[in-house]
Write an enzyme that holds these catalytic residues in place. Structure first.
Site, PDB file in Angstrom:
ATOM      1  N   HIS A  51      38.654 -51.076  67.903  1.00  8.18           N
ATOM      2  CA  HIS A  51      39.401 -50.031  68.615  1.00  8.18           C
ATOM      3  C   HIS A  51      39.519 -48.766  67.775  1.00  8.18           C
ATOM      4  CE1 HIS A  51      40.680 -52.944  71.736  1.00  8.18           C
ATOM      5  NE2 HIS A  51      40.550 -53.794  70.721  1.00  8.18           N
ATOM      6  N   HIS A  61      40.582 -57.574  76.567  1.00  8.48           N
ATOM      7  CA  HIS A  61      41.552 -57.020  75.614  1.00  8.48           C
ATOM      8  C   HIS A  61      42.974 -57.466  75.960  1.00  8.48           C
ATOM      9  CE1 HIS A  61      43.406 -54.439  72.772  1.00  8.48           C
ATOM     10  NE2 HIS A  61      43.552 -53.367  73.516  1.00  8.48           N
TER      11      HIS A  61
END
Length: 210
Positions: A51, A61
């Protein structure tokens, strides 16, 4: 064929001095071997969170058993997109979005005011992508929502309703864009994430073509 096009690279350069989301590991670039030190070649090692910088969030996620980043095909890398300026305390985000000629599969990219984008403290800045706006994006069947900040929402309460609403309905999230100098309006988004098996996110190179 590109003479009449304006192309913007809207990716952040990865490097050890870049801001990262609070709590994420810092980006490190280490030289393993070096021609200048007599080695036969130069070789470096990059250590980072998936990220870091400009990156694409996949459903996994936040969604159990959600799709991972490598399952999205080449067609997901080329999208009709709209760049939308957002002003702090903008109470008419959905009204402004309603004026866009969006179609299923399009992308909307939010540009924050100059001075508050891509800093560590960005995560505490009120985002234009509220749960209501996220629901609008889902109802319009967008394929992707992006923002030029470290995160699309303030995750201070640990609930992450925007991530869950978008990713839970198959809308990808593109964070860490750099939209300074990019005009508002309709364009083509070219976003190519790294193809990493089983990953919940992937660093990406993103460009806009007007």
């Amino acid at each position: 064929m590109w003479n009449d096009k304006k192309i913007y690279d809207v990716s952040l350069p990865l490097g050890p001095r870049m801001a990262v989301y609070p709590g994420d590991p810092e980006v490190r670039l280490e030289r393993i071997s070096d021609l200048e030190h007599g080695d036969p070649y130069t070789l470096s090692r990059l250590t980072l969170s998936l990220h870091s910088g400009t990156h694409l969030d996949a459903p996994s996620h936040f969604i159990p058993n959600g799709a991972t980043s490598e399952v999205f095909g080449v067609s997901s890398c080329f999208l009709k997109a709209f760049v939308v300026d957002w002003r702090e305390n903008d109470e008419t985000v959905t009204e402004r979005l309603d004026r866009l000629d969006v179609s299923p599969g399009d992308a909307v990219l939010f540009r924050l005011p100059e001075g508050i984008r891509n800093r560590p403290e960005d995560v505490s800045v009120v985002s234009p992508v509220t749960p209501a706006v996220a629901r609008w994006c889902v109802e319009k069947e967008l394929q992707l929502v992006g923002i030029d900040a470290l995160s699309i929402e303030d995750g201070a309460d640990g609930a992450f309703p925007v991530h869950r609403e978008l990713l839970g309905n198959g809308v990808l999230i593109l964070e860490g864009l750099w939209l300074e100098g990019v005009p508002e309006g309709r364009c083509t988004l070219v976003c190519c994430p790294l193809r990493i098996e089983g990953a919940e996110a992937a660093p990406a190179r993103a460009m806009l073509i007007f």
